[in-house]
Structure formats: C-alpha cells, structure tokens
Design an enzyme around this catalytic site. Sequence first.
Site, PDB file in Angstrom:
ATOM      1  N   GLU A 232      29.104  30.543  50.592  1.00  0.00           N
ATOM      2  CA  GLU A 232      29.829  29.359  49.704  1.00  0.00           C
ATOM      3  C   GLU A 232      29.430  30.068  49.075  1.00  0.00           C
ATOM      4  O   GLU A 232      30.376  29.348  47.217  1.00  0.00           O
ATOM      5  CB  GLU A 232      29.258  27.967  50.103  1.00  0.00           C
ATOM      6  CG  GLU A 232      29.878  27.512  50.954  1.00  0.00           C
ATOM      7  CD  GLU A 232      30.487  27.895  51.934  1.00  0.00           C
ATOM      8  OE1 GLU A 232      31.888  27.377  50.969  1.00  0.00           O
ATOM      9  OE2 GLU A 232      31.263  28.598  52.813  1.00  0.00           O
TER      10      GLU A 232
ATOM     11  N   ASP B 106      48.968  55.752  33.210  1.00  0.00           N
ATOM     12  CA  ASP B 106      48.698  54.803  33.988  1.00  0.00           C
ATOM     13  C   ASP B 106      49.731  54.044  34.096  1.00  0.00           C
ATOM     14  O   ASP B 106      49.993  53.572  32.522  1.00  0.00           O
ATOM     15  CB  ASP B 106      47.204  54.472  34.252  1.00  0.00           C
ATOM     16  CG  ASP B 106      46.345  55.084  35.067  1.00  0.00           C
ATOM     17  OD1 ASP B 106      46.249  55.728  35.638  1.00  0.00           O
ATOM     18  OD2 ASP B 106      45.167  54.960  35.375  1.00  0.00           O
TER      19      ASP B 106
ATOM     20  N   PRO C 190      35.600  34.303  42.943  1.00  0.00           N
ATOM     21  CA  PRO C 190      37.395  33.624  43.153  1.00  0.00           C
ATOM     22  C   PRO C 190      37.321  32.338  41.575  1.00  0.00           C
ATOM     23  O   PRO C 190      38.777  31.938  41.172  1.00  0.00           O
ATOM     24  CB  PRO C 190      37.326  32.707  43.415  1.00  0.00           C
ATOM     25  CG  PRO C 190      36.546  32.633  44.723  1.00  0.00           C
ATOM     26  CD  PRO C 190      35.002  33.985  43.975  1.00  0.00           C
TER      27      PRO C 190
ATOM     28  N   ARG D 229      37.489  54.749  35.447  1.00  0.00           N
ATOM     29  CA  ARG D 229      38.304  55.280  34.845  1.00  0.00           C
ATOM     30  C   ARG D 229      38.729  55.572  33.351  1.00  0.00           C
ATOM     31  O   ARG D 229      39.330  56.148  33.121  1.00  0.00           O
ATOM     32  CB  ARG D 229      40.278  54.848  35.784  1.00  0.00           C
ATOM     33  CG  ARG D 229      39.768  54.402  37.314  1.00  0.00           C
ATOM     34  CD  ARG D 229      41.664  54.466  37.854  1.00  0.00           C
ATOM     35  NE  ARG D 229      42.635  54.805  36.988  1.00  0.00           N
ATOM     36  CZ  ARG D 229      43.035  56.695  36.648  1.00  0.00           C
ATOM     37  NH1 ARG D 229      42.146  56.800  38.552  1.00  0.00           N
ATOM     38  NH2 ARG D 229      43.935  56.930  36.989  1.00  0.00           N
TER      39      ARG D 229
HETATM   40  N1  ADE Z   1      34.644  36.783  45.425  1.00  0.00           N
HETATM   41  C1  ADE Z   1      34.895  35.957  46.794  1.00  0.00           C
HETATM   42  N2  ADE Z   1      36.536  36.169  46.255  1.00  0.00           N
HETATM   43  C2  ADE Z   1      36.412  36.632  45.051  1.00  0.00           C
HETATM   44  C3  ADE Z   1      37.341  37.446  44.612  1.00  0.00           C
HETATM   45  N3  ADE Z   1      38.946  36.666  44.349  1.00  0.00           N
HETATM   46  N4  ADE Z   1      37.021  37.793  43.058  1.00  0.00           N
HETATM   47  C4  ADE Z   1      36.326  38.205  43.051  1.00  0.00           C
HETATM   48  N5  ADE Z   1      34.827  37.569  44.015  1.00  0.00           N
HETATM   49  C5  ADE Z   1      35.227  37.539  44.951  1.00  0.00           C
END
Ligand code: ADE
Length: 241
Positions: free
Chosen positions: A113, A166, A86, A151
Amino acid sequence: MQIKIVTIFPEIFDSFLGVSLIGRAIEAGRCTIEVVDLRAYARDRHRVVDDEPYGGGGGMVMKAEPWLEAVRDLAAEASWRVQLSPQGSRLDEAKVRELSGRERLLLLCGRYEGIDERVRKLVVDEEISIGDYVLSGGETAAMVLVEAVARQIPGVVGLADSVENDSFRHGILDYPHYTRPRDVEGLAVPEVLLSGDHAAVARWRRQEALRATLTKRPDLLEAAELSDEDHRILGRLRGKQ
Ligand code: ADE
C-alpha cells in the site's frame, strides 16, 4: 552520475541494467547504478519489511525503520532522494532534465500500500509519479525515470543530435519517421524526404511536428518554444483542421 535504487525486488532490474542504452552507459562509465535490497536493512531474523496499517483496512504498509536506515546509509551529502509513488508530482521532460543535472540520485521503490509516511517526511526530497495510474510497485517507475535521465547524460545517446531532436525537447511532439521501402501497402514516403533538399526536409519536419502536436497533444502548444514561423505554420494548419 551515480544512481542507487532501493527495492525489495532487486532482480527486477537485472536485464534492464544489462542491455541497450543503460548497459552501454554503465559500461562506458557515464553512470553507475547500484541496486540495493531493502531487506538487508530489516532488523529481525525474518527480514520483515511490512506490517499492518494503523487504522485498519487495506493491505500491508512498508515499515519506516528499514527505509530510514537504508536511506541514511546509502545517501551521500549530494544525493537527491526520490520516492516513486502515484502521489508524486508528474515526471515530464523538464523534470527529467533537472534530475539529470544531479550528481547522485537515490530512488526509493515502495511496494504494497506504500511506505510509512514518516519516511517521506524524514528522508525524502521529492516524490515522483510517472502517471495517473497505480503500479504494483515503484520499480517499473524507477526504470522509466532512469532511462529518461540517462538519455540526457552527455555521451550516452550515440548521436548528441538525437537527444536534441527528441520529442518534447522543445515542448512539441516528434515528426514522423520513414525508412525503406518507399511504398508500404500503397502508402508512399513523402516526396520531400527523397528530394535531397536538406532545408526543405527540415521545414517539412518542423511542420509535421507542429501538425502532430496540434492534432494529438494541443495542450503542449501553450508552453512550447515557438518561433514566428511556427505560429504562421500553426495558423495555416488550424485553418485546414
Ligand atoms: N508506484 C505505484 N504507482 C506509481 C506511479 N504511477 N508512479 C510512480 N511510482 C508508482
């Protein structure tokens, strides 16, 4: 294209790799995808890949050594090493196309984590996120990335045309699609689609793609590739808003 995915849950990928577009791409030899169990690179008898965080608190952290060994063993010179997290930069169509131009991808799927920060510093080329929310692991994010990238590989999507058309390809959303029957609970198919006039259909589709973008994702219009005619259409649509 060659893709390798490192995870502690290889089985998550079983059906994903077997069916539909990805399955066909693999079968047709357009890409190879290898899923590798990180635990094969754990050094101890119990194949432990996580440990407590320095500084305390929270859950467990994935240890650096198995990841370093795995990446160094599996990456070739040309591999682009991507950690799904994330904290990464957001995956979008431009990034997908850029990744699809790489010969080899090595995807690192973290759990718990996260992965010890030194792995990112030592062996990762790029961190990628699929959106501003937290998943339980990088595996589902890796599937999103792999499907979007596949793709773009020539010959993977049956009609080259359907990738060209697309959504996002030219920075705007897709136009609405209709199939039989002509009437669904009082909602009719737009007349122009039944007219057989291909030029009129194309004009209508462009207008509706612009309308969809203007109403649902106006932010996309700033960076979209727009013609003078598109600007005229948008002007008209804005007048009606
Ligand atoms: N791992 C945990 N959350 C994620 C996300 N939003 N994008 C990519 N990998 C992740």
